[in-house]
Design a protein around this motif. Structure first.
Motif, PDB file in Angstrom:
ATOM      1  N   LEU A   8      21.660 -25.763   3.456  1.00 44.14           N
ATOM      2  CA  LEU A   8      23.075 -25.451   3.464  1.00 44.14           C
ATOM      3  C   LEU A   8      23.318 -23.954   3.649  1.00 44.14           C
ATOM      4  O   LEU A   8      24.284 -23.556   4.295  1.00 44.14           O
ATOM      5  CB  LEU A   8      23.746 -25.973   2.196  1.00 44.14           C
ATOM      6  N   TRP A  12      25.544 -22.232   6.648  1.00 45.91           N
ATOM      7  CA  TRP A  12      26.593 -21.255   6.395  1.00 45.91           C
ATOM      8  C   TRP A  12      26.280 -19.924   7.073  1.00 45.91           C
ATOM      9  O   TRP A  12      27.099 -19.376   7.803  1.00 45.91           O
ATOM     10  CB  TRP A  12      26.756 -21.046   4.889  1.00 45.91           C
ATOM     11  N   TYR A  23      30.931 -28.838   2.767  1.00 45.20           N
ATOM     12  CA  TYR A  23      30.120 -28.554   1.584  1.00 45.20           C
ATOM     13  C   TYR A  23      30.629 -29.300   0.350  1.00 45.20           C
ATOM     14  O   TYR A  23      29.849 -29.622  -0.543  1.00 45.20           O
ATOM     15  CB  TYR A  23      30.077 -27.042   1.336  1.00 45.20           C
ATOM     16  N   TYR A  37      27.654 -24.594  -4.823  1.00 50.03           N
ATOM     17  CA  TYR A  37      28.730 -24.545  -3.824  1.00 50.03           C
ATOM     18  C   TYR A  37      29.278 -23.129  -3.733  1.00 50.03           C
ATOM     19  O   TYR A  37      29.441 -22.581  -2.652  1.00 50.03           O
ATOM     20  CB  TYR A  37      29.821 -25.536  -4.217  1.00 50.03           C
TER      21      TYR A  37
END
Length: 54
Positions: A8, A12, A23, A37
């Protein structure tokens, strides 16, 4: 093998996927925490509200 967080972060940082709803799904599914997060996006996780029909 990369962890979910590492993947992730790549989405990003390198790929420029800054769609927060993307997300949020990972938090809702329990794949990452609200803290993770925020670490990825820099934004606090707000619990989405569900519209109720009357």
């Amino acid at each position: 093998m990369m962890t979910q967080m590492q993947m992730l972060h790549i989405f990003w940082d390198m790929w420029g996927n800054h769609d927060l709803s993307f997300y949020r799904v990972y938090v809702e599914c329990g794949a990452i925490t609200k803290e993770q997060y925020k670490e990825i996006t820099g934004v606090d996780y707000d619990t989405p509200t569900v519209a109720q029909t009357v």
